[in-house]
Design an enzyme around this catalytic site. Structure first.
Site, PDB file in Angstrom:
ATOM      1  N   LYS A  32      20.773  11.794  -0.313  1.00  0.00           N
ATOM      2  CA  LYS A  32      20.761  13.018   0.199  1.00  0.00           C
ATOM      3  C   LYS A  32      21.717  12.079   1.629  1.00  0.00           C
ATOM      4  O   LYS A  32      22.636  13.017   1.349  1.00  0.00           O
ATOM      5  CB  LYS A  32      19.661  13.620   0.746  1.00  0.00           C
ATOM      6  CG  LYS A  32      19.722  14.746   1.799  1.00  0.00           C
ATOM      7  CD  LYS A  32      18.646  14.749   2.240  1.00  0.00           C
ATOM      8  CE  LYS A  32      17.675  13.681   2.845  1.00  0.00           C
ATOM      9  NZ  LYS A  32      18.175  13.764   5.080  1.00  0.00           N
ATOM     10  N   THR A  33      21.534  11.365   2.468  1.00  0.00           N
ATOM     11  CA  THR A  33      22.723  11.401   2.977  1.00  0.00           C
ATOM     12  C   THR A  33      23.979  11.231   2.555  1.00  0.00           C
ATOM     13  O   THR A  33      25.510  10.918   3.315  1.00  0.00           O
ATOM     14  CB  THR A  33      21.910   9.825   3.640  1.00  0.00           C
ATOM     15  OG1 THR A  33      20.585  10.176   4.658  1.00  0.00           O
ATOM     16  CG2 THR A  33      22.615   9.677   5.145  1.00  0.00           C
ATOM     17  N   ASP A 224      20.662  19.330   7.629  1.00  0.00           N
ATOM     18  CA  ASP A 224      19.640  18.461   7.133  1.00  0.00           C
ATOM     19  C   ASP A 224      18.730  18.949   7.295  1.00  0.00           C
ATOM     20  O   ASP A 224      18.209  19.839   8.473  1.00  0.00           O
ATOM     21  CB  ASP A 224      20.321  17.241   7.404  1.00  0.00           C
ATOM     22  CG  ASP A 224      19.809  16.081   6.410  1.00  0.00           C
ATOM     23  OD1 ASP A 224      19.372  16.307   5.773  1.00  0.00           O
ATOM     24  OD2 ASP A 224      20.218  14.890   7.129  1.00  0.00           O
ATOM     25  N   GLU A 225      17.764  18.831   6.560  1.00  0.00           N
ATOM     26  CA  GLU A 225      16.267  18.396   6.609  1.00  0.00           C
ATOM     27  C   GLU A 225      15.965  20.072   6.514  1.00  0.00           C
ATOM     28  O   GLU A 225      14.925  20.149   7.221  1.00  0.00           O
ATOM     29  CB  GLU A 225      15.723  17.766   7.732  1.00  0.00           C
ATOM     30  CG  GLU A 225      16.064  15.974   7.201  1.00  0.00           C
ATOM     31  CD  GLU A 225      15.428  15.585   6.676  1.00  0.00           C
ATOM     32  OE1 GLU A 225      14.887  16.559   5.637  1.00  0.00           O
ATOM     33  OE2 GLU A 225      15.445  14.310   6.665  1.00  0.00           O
ATOM     34  N   GLN A 255       8.472  18.103   1.093  1.00  0.00           N
ATOM     35  CA  GLN A 255       8.388  17.597   2.392  1.00  0.00           C
ATOM     36  C   GLN A 255       8.793  17.626   3.318  1.00  0.00           C
ATOM     37  O   GLN A 255       9.084  18.076   4.765  1.00  0.00           O
ATOM     38  CB  GLN A 255      10.171  16.220   2.445  1.00  0.00           C
ATOM     39  CG  GLN A 255       9.743  14.946   0.983  1.00  0.00           C
ATOM     40  CD  GLN A 255      10.858  14.403   1.102  1.00  0.00           C
ATOM     41  OE1 GLN A 255      10.559  13.197   2.476  1.00  0.00           O
ATOM     42  NE2 GLN A 255      11.917  13.975   0.275  1.00  0.00           N
ATOM     43  N   ARG A 607       7.574   6.686   0.445  1.00  0.00           N
ATOM     44  CA  ARG A 607       8.267   6.040   0.966  1.00  0.00           C
ATOM     45  C   ARG A 607       7.846   4.920   0.468  1.00  0.00           C
ATOM     46  O   ARG A 607       8.800   3.814   1.052  1.00  0.00           O
ATOM     47  CB  ARG A 607       6.856   5.741   2.272  1.00  0.00           C
ATOM     48  CG  ARG A 607       7.193   6.679   3.379  1.00  0.00           C
ATOM     49  CD  ARG A 607       8.084   7.890   3.329  1.00  0.00           C
ATOM     50  NE  ARG A 607       8.593   9.118   2.800  1.00  0.00           N
ATOM     51  CZ  ARG A 607       9.615   9.338   2.252  1.00  0.00           C
ATOM     52  NH1 ARG A 607      10.369   9.601   2.823  1.00  0.00           N
ATOM     53  NH2 ARG A 607       9.760  10.357   1.673  1.00  0.00           N
TER      54      ARG A 607
END
Length: 752
Positions: A32-33, A224-225, A255, A607
């Protein structure tokens, strides 16, 4: 430039589709980044968009800084001109310029939660209401929730449903506290964190010329997010993007785990309703984890009804099965985890930093810490007391705050008699009362203290005012470091700490020196154009928890699952997988609550890169009592083909060795048969309670009686024991073997 060659087809789509509304659904570990970074670089480099016209909103300054650095590597220093940062930092920047329009000074103070709680404590005392009922944290949470839903104190008091809620909660004065809190903030030239968003909404609502100015400036808006946004954040971004409609949101509904902070999952689930011509891209390839972990995570989140469907996959190797570990107690759980890390470190030549232990609540760290210390394993806890929350740091910061904004009441109360200068609580009270009674700024009273306070106290306040005036002159002429150094010395604070020769005193003195180092670093950083004290104070006020971890030690990370979002580790232990702990008994009021807990479990599992462990204990100390525990329902929701059940002995039982031995069916984990290497589907023995199931009174339960348990099914009581106030029953269950249950907690139906 060949940066586009590094992208897979969906990532390339997400980068190149720059015009109109776009939603990028980014699965865990899907790059994503990189997509966000390349998208902004593509706008600047390929489309020729001026960086000043790009707004990119994140949730941590760390994420913004990392993205800005990556974009710089692609397109050069022009990247620094993008408006990039957290919601709070970007809108604080806008409010600094436009604050006068809504009646605030441009040098307004930003209160952290400690400042807010201190103010609420003061108000509760002034109102003479019960401070045990109106606890600062409870009141602040209620006010914060209202602001996140854009409910002003006026609207709060006018809403009959809100009023009824407060009365039902036996807190009828909540609306009055909210009103006084906001008025006192305003008088102090201060905003709390939630005000930065609330007041931005007010600014854009009441001043269309200001809204239009920023709509024209921000031709491209990226968030973002997005699954973590609240109503307030979404409305601001929607307004800003209303003219050009070039809004791009990136997120993963799977998430969304911050409902308790006001995040609204409906923002991402219903985004298409607001933008019917929405272009949707799904990033479904996971680059982080093994196939086993990805498939297990998919099997978990698939149980949620409210979701945007996607199928995350990976081309990574199969990897090891997820290891399920049963411990007899939380103490043994800690020992097993510590011993496993010790073994894995040595066998696979791993570093401490390759391991993370994740838990649902902070209190679970105790048994883990004790076990790691005994094994001499270095660890760090994320989410402990941050550097900027230490008393000595807050004291010096309060001096700096009051110098920049001399109507800041909380800063004033903190520094007026520290170090001691003969100004007692009564004198401070008189100063504050004078400011309220005469409706004049606090600073006016302080500057003319002799008019309000006779004798020695008035002279001491005069001296204090003279000192602050001298600091204010320095603020006009010098950079943040020079002013801060002067304040630390001239206030007497440094001397006070230096003269305390205890170990704690030396630590406090070193901490203040470290703060001055941080200010010097800020001033020396060429990226910070404004080197003033006011600018530095804003930077610090807007730090998030994730921005404050600068510890580079090679250490095992202990943290709550909420804190772990966005991070990755080679090996992850998710501990305390028990009913009422995870899922939390506090989050079992509705399907929405349960689905949020399941998303939290999904975040925990994703994670892990190479290896995932799930552990549970049969007994655990909670609330000062030893309780019997049941394995979490979430363990039954993981694809059983991805799990192996191992009996790992703790270092206490078998030093330095590891026994890999599956648990026998009867005594093992609920619903999982031993399957050492095969991945054949296992038969789940899930008991469905009888239609007439209703827990019986077990005070007179006797051996040999037949009972039914809602999860373990039918069984026969073997014996009854009493330990202190606790009565325990040992029961042989038909499918789940022998269990010892605390009768005060067990739900049993007596059959005969």
């Amino acid at each position: 430039m060949d940066y586009l060659k590094e992208l897979n087809p969906p990532q390339l789509q997400a980068v190149q589709h720059t015009d109109g509304p776009v939603m990028i659904i980014a699965g865990a570990g899907s790059g994503k980044t990189r997509v966000l970074t390349y998208r902004i670089a593509h706008l600047i480099y390929a489309k020729g968009i001026d960086p000043f016209n790009i707004l990119s909103l994140t949730f941590t300054n760390k994420a913004a800084a990392e993205m800005k650095h990556r974009i710089e590597m692609l397109v050069g220093l022009e990247a620094r001109n993008t408006w990039m940062g957290t919601f709070h930092s970007v809108f604080a920047k806008i409010l600094r310029v436009e604050a006068g329009k809504i009646g605030y000074p441009s040098n307004f103070t930003i209160y952290d939660s400690d400042d807010s709680k201190s103010l609420i404590r003061t108000l509760v005392k002034e109102m003479r209401i019960d401070d045990k009922v109106y606890k600062p944290s409870v009141v602040l949470s209620r006010i914060s929730g209202a602001k996140n839903r854009l409910i002003s104190w006026q609207a709060y008091q006018d809403d009959p449903y809100v009023k009824a809620d407060d009365e039902a909660a036996m807190k009828p004065h909540m609306g009055a506290i909210y009103e006084k809190y906001q008025k006192r903030l305003f008088k102090s030239g201060a905003m709390d964190f939630d005000d930065l968003l609330f007041n931005t909404n007010v600014l854009f609502r009441d001043h269309l010329d200001v809204l239009n100015k920023y709509q024209q400036r921000f031709k491209y808006v990226m968030v973002d997010e997005f699954q973590d946004t609240n109503i307030s954040q979404y409305l601001i971004t929607k307004k800003l993007a209303a003219v050009h409609q070039n809004i791009c949101v990136v997120g993963d509904d799977a998430q969304s785990i911050y409902a308790f902070r006001g995040a609204d999952i409906q923002n991402i689930l219903n985004f298409e309703k607001d933008y019917p011509d929405l272009f949707v891209v799904k990033l479904e390839q996971n680059y982080r984890s093994t196939k086993t972990i990805v498939e297990a995570a998919n099997s978990i989140i698939d149980k949620n009804k409210a979701q945007l469907k996607k199928l995350v996959w990976t081309s990574n190797p199969e990897g090891e099965l997820i290891e399920l570990i049963k411990a007899t107690s939380d103490g043994e759980e800690g020992r097993i985890v510590a011993n496993t890390i010790f073994e894995e470190k040595n066998n696979k030549k791993l570093n401490n930093s390759d391991f993370a232990i994740l838990y649902r609540t902070n209190s679970q760290s105790r048994s883990m810490e004790e076990a790691l210390r005994k094994m001499n394993l270095t660890y760090k806890i994320v989410g402990g007391l941050s550097f900027y929350q230490r008393k000595e740091i807050k004291d010096l910061m309060a001096y700096m705050r009051f110098t920049v904004n001399p109507v800041d009441e909380e800063a004033f109360k903190r520094v007026i008699n520290y170090p001691k200068r003969g100004i007692g609580d009564t004198s401070v009270e008189k100063i504050l009362v004078a400011a309220y009674d005469h409706d004049i700024p606090l600073w006016e009273v302080v500057k003319n203290a002799h008019s309000f306070l006779p004798g020695r106290a008035g002279s001491s306040v005069d001296d204090f005012a003279t000192m602050i005036k001298a600091f204010q002159i320095e603020v006009e002429r010098k950079d943040a470091f020079e002013v801060a150094s002067s304040i630390a010395k001239q206030s007497g604070l440094l001397r006070e700490l230096y003269e305390d020769k205890t170990i704690e005193g030396l630590n406090r003195y070193e901490n203040v020196q470290e703060l001055l180092n941080a200010i010097k670093e800020y001033v020396d950083n060429p990226e910070n154009e404004d080197k003033s004290l006011g600018s530095f104070l804003q930077e610090i006020a807007l730090l998030t928890d994730n921005d404050q971890d600068k510890d580079k030690t090679d250490a095992i990370t202990l943290m709550t699952i909420h804190s772990s979002k966005g991070l990755e580790f080679r090996q992850v232990f998710v501990v305390g997988m028990e009913e009422d702990l995870f899922p939390s008994q506090m989050m079992m009021q509705s399907r929405e609550d349960l689905e949020e807990e399941r998303r939290l479990f999904y975040v925990a599992t994703t994670r892990a890169m190479d290896k995932l462990y799930l552990t549970y204990a049969l007994s655990r100390y909670r609330f000062g009592r030893l309780l019997n525990c049941e394995p979490s329902r979430f363990l039954e929701e993981v694809d059983q083909n991805m799990i192996k059940v191992n009996k790992r002995m703790s270092s206490k039982d078998m030093p330095g060795a590891l026994r890999k031995e599956g648990l026998p069916g009867a005594g093992g984990f609920v619903g999982i048969k031993r399957q050492p290497e095969s991945r054949q589907p296992s038969q789940l023995k899930i008991h469905t309670p009888s239609p007439d199931f209703k827990p019986s009174n077990t005070n007179n339960l006797k051996a040999a009686q037949l009972v039914e348990h809602p999860k373990f099914g039918f069984g026969k009581v073997q014996k009854i024991e009493t330990e202190g106030l606790n009565k325990k029953a040992t029961i042989q269950f038909e499918h789940f073997g022998e269990k010892t249950l605390l009768l005060s907690f067990a739900k049993l139906r007596i059959i005969d």
